[in-house]
Design an enzyme around this catalytic site. Structure first.
Site, PDB file in Angstrom:
ATOM      1  N   LYS A  90       0.805  -1.219   0.000  1.00 13.29           N
ATOM      2  CA  LYS A  90       0.000   0.000   0.000  1.00 13.29           C
ATOM      3  C   LYS A  90       0.842   1.275   0.000  1.00 13.29           C
ATOM      4  O   LYS A  90       0.411   2.310  -0.482  1.00 13.29           O
ATOM      5  CB  LYS A  90      -0.962   0.002   1.187  1.00 13.29           C
ATOM      6  CG  LYS A  90      -2.139  -0.942   0.981  1.00 13.29           C
ATOM      7  CD  LYS A  90      -3.239  -0.675   1.987  1.00 13.29           C
ATOM      8  CE  LYS A  90      -4.468  -1.498   1.687  1.00 13.29           C
ATOM      9  NZ  LYS A  90      -4.270  -2.915   2.059  1.00 13.29           N
ATOM     10  N   GLU A 112      -9.739   7.266   3.598  1.00 17.51           N
ATOM     11  CA  GLU A 112     -10.634   6.405   4.368  1.00 17.51           C
ATOM     12  C   GLU A 112      -9.874   5.116   4.617  1.00 17.51           C
ATOM     13  O   GLU A 112      -8.984   4.750   3.857  1.00 17.51           O
ATOM     14  CB  GLU A 112     -11.922   6.124   3.587  1.00 17.51           C
ATOM     15  CG  GLU A 112     -11.856   4.968   2.584  1.00 17.51           C
ATOM     16  CD  GLU A 112     -10.862   5.172   1.450  1.00 17.51           C
ATOM     17  OE1 GLU A 112     -10.643   6.327   1.047  1.00 17.51           O
ATOM     18  OE2 GLU A 112     -10.306   4.152   0.972  1.00 17.51           O
ATOM     19  N   SER A 378       1.529  -9.965  -0.718  1.00 19.99           N
ATOM     20  CA  SER A 378       1.198  -8.529  -0.667  1.00 19.99           C
ATOM     21  C   SER A 378       1.605  -7.866   0.641  1.00 19.99           C
ATOM     22  O   SER A 378       1.835  -6.658   0.673  1.00 19.99           O
ATOM     23  CB  SER A 378      -0.299  -8.338  -0.901  1.00 19.99           C
ATOM     24  OG  SER A 378      -1.042  -9.130   0.017  1.00 19.99           O
TER      25      SER A 378
HETATM   26  C1  LIG Z   1      -5.102  -3.928   1.758  1.00 15.34           C
HETATM   27  C2  LIG Z   1      -4.394  -5.182   1.500  1.00 15.34           C
HETATM   28  C3  LIG Z   1      -4.807  -6.059   0.479  1.00 15.34           C
HETATM   29  C4  LIG Z   1      -6.028  -5.843  -0.354  1.00 15.34           C
HETATM   30  O1  LIG Z   1      -6.025  -4.690  -1.129  1.00 15.34           O
HETATM   31  P1  LIG Z   1      -5.808  -4.745  -2.715  1.00 15.34           P
HETATM   32  O2  LIG Z   1      -6.160  -3.363  -3.137  1.00 15.34           O
HETATM   33  O3  LIG Z   1      -6.731  -5.775  -3.245  1.00 15.34           O
HETATM   34  O4  LIG Z   1      -4.394  -5.082  -2.954  1.00 15.34           O
HETATM   35  C5  LIG Z   1      -4.042  -7.198   0.239  1.00 15.34           C
HETATM   36  N1  LIG Z   1      -2.953  -7.488   0.986  1.00 15.34           N
HETATM   37  C6  LIG Z   1      -2.535  -6.683   1.990  1.00 15.34           C
HETATM   38  C7  LIG Z   1      -1.329  -7.057   2.757  1.00 15.34           C
HETATM   39  C8  LIG Z   1      -3.241  -5.508   2.272  1.00 15.34           C
HETATM   40  O5  LIG Z   1      -2.818  -4.712   3.275  1.00 15.34           O
END
Ligand SMILES: *Cc1c(COP(=O)(O)O)cnc(C)c1O
Length: 393
Positions: A90, A112, A378
């Site tokens: 993010k 948000e 992610s």
């Molecule tokens: C917020 C988040 C997501 C989901 O958000 P996407 O916009 O779909 O990427 C996925 N993995 C992590 C670690 C997150 O913090």
């Protein structure tokens, strides 16, 4: 230009657009007229590139997993967004949008947040770049996500409780939009995923595309070819998936696999699988797949993973699914928990629950032994330790 790029009017096929109230139109239009110019400018590129490298710690590694490769009979690589500063992808987006805000002369940021991850990333970027930060968060989420609320406050952000509706993300979004309408001159709204009215889905996808830009070069080093056979990523709103897919969209030999959160099961009524179980409609200013009742009320989604617990999905993903470019799979809470334990015990990497959904899709794909698979991790699992303790130990 890719055939999967957004159109001038903000559409991916029939999905997307900018379905906003009249009063919001000038703000969105101002951003639309400026974002591509700013992204292409030397000033933006120099600042963004150097912060990605020296502050976020990019490029994030591409780690070969011998054990998952042996288990699934393919070559499995992990794109390590868990190693980015603040522990997830993010930050790539938050820093990009805050630089853009400053270049547009805005000195106040609003955002948000649901689980608080986007709020923390935005508060981090604002602390670094010296701008005021106000984060709207549902009152219930403020209670549930105390550690992230503390982080945002320590970073100097003001956290405002949204007390309407269910007191969750949707209500926080409404409050943020109201703020933006009232403060069009000095305020920039940082959206956290490839959702919302055009140009946000395209802006966020471009900022996250650094993931696939790096993956291509790293695969070339590891395998001799920039192209994998599969790219696998989880989707909440879809930003890490959009970034992971972006530079492979036109390479049709690359299978793109998006993994939704099935929650307790696709047919349990407790799910966040917006593509598998949703219908077309408009959410947060965009036409896309979303979970709603027959008369158009948005249904409360459910997933064990707070970051995937969103009732819609970015319009790009609805489009990639509708035209067959991406395969959309899902993983249940239990499958994600099992995948998290497996990665932890085999590689010493504790993934975020969101990322565990992507890993849980691997046994559902039928690989050939030579296939090269890039899975995006992610984020890291520190924030999910309580859940892991309760469910796995
Ligand atoms: C917020 C988040 C997501 C989901 O958000 P996407 O916009 O779909 O990427 C996925 N993995 C992590 C670690 C997150 O913090």
């Amino acid at each position: 230009m890719s055939k999967y790029s957004v159109s001038e009017q903000g559409f991916y096929g029939r999905f997307g657009g900018a379905w906003v109230p009249e009063m919001l139109y000038p703000n969105v239009e101002n951003l639309r007229q400026n974002y591509l110019k700013i992204l292409a400018s030397d000033e933006f590129q120099t600042t963004y590139t150097s912060l990605m490298k020296d502050y976020v710690g990019r490029p994030t590694p591409l780690t070969y997993s011998q054990k998952l490769s042996d288990l699934y009979h393919a070559h499995i690589y992990l794109k390590r967004e868990d190693l980015a500063h603040t522990g997830a992808h993010k930050i790539n987006n938050a820093i990009g949008q805050v630089i853009m805000a400053k270049m547009m002369g805005k000195d106040r940021i609003i955002a948000e947040t649901g689980a608080g991850q986007h709020g923390v990333a935005t508060a981090t970027a604002c602390a670094l770049l010296d701008v005021k930060c106000v984060v709207y968060m549902g009152a219930l989420d403020i209670e549930r996500q105390a550690p992230n609320v503390a982080r945002m406050k320590m970073l100097g952000a003001e956290v405002v409780a949204a007390t309407s509706g269910n007191c969750t993300l949707k209500d926080a979004t409404n409050e943020a939009l109201r703020d933006w309408i009232s403060n069009p001159e000095d305020t920039f709204y940082v959206i956290g995923s490839v959702v919302g009215p055009h140009p946000y889905p395209d802006l966020v996808a471009r900022l996250q595309s650094i993931i696939s830009q790096e993956t291509r070069l790293q695969l070339k080093e590891h395998t001799g070819s920039e192209l994998p056979n599969y790219v696998v990523a989880c989707i909440g709103g879809g930003s890490n998936a959009a970034g992971s897919f972006y530079h492979f969209l036109d390479d049709e030999s690359v299978n793109l696999v998006a993994v939704e959160a099935a929650g307790l099961g696709l047919d349990s009524g407790e799910t966040a699988a917006s593509i598998a179980r949703g219908t077309e409609g408009i959410i947060h200013g965009s036409r896309t797949m979303l979970m709603q009742t027959d008369d158009g009320q948005i249904t409360e989604p459910y997933s064990i993973s707070a970051g995937l617990d969103y009732p819609g999905v970015g319009p790009l993903h609805s489009y990639l699914h509708s035209c067959g470019r991406a395969t959309v799979l899902s993983a249940t809470d239990q499958e994600a928990l099992d995948a998290a334990r497996l990665l932890t015990r085999s590689e010493g990497i504790i993934p975020a629950l969101e990322s565990a959904h992507a890993l849980a899709a691997l046994p559902k794909l039928s690989f050939r032994p030579d296939d090269v698979v890039a899975v995006t991790v992610s984020g890291r699992g520190d924030k999910d330790m309580q859940t892991y303790m309760n469910r796995l130990m």
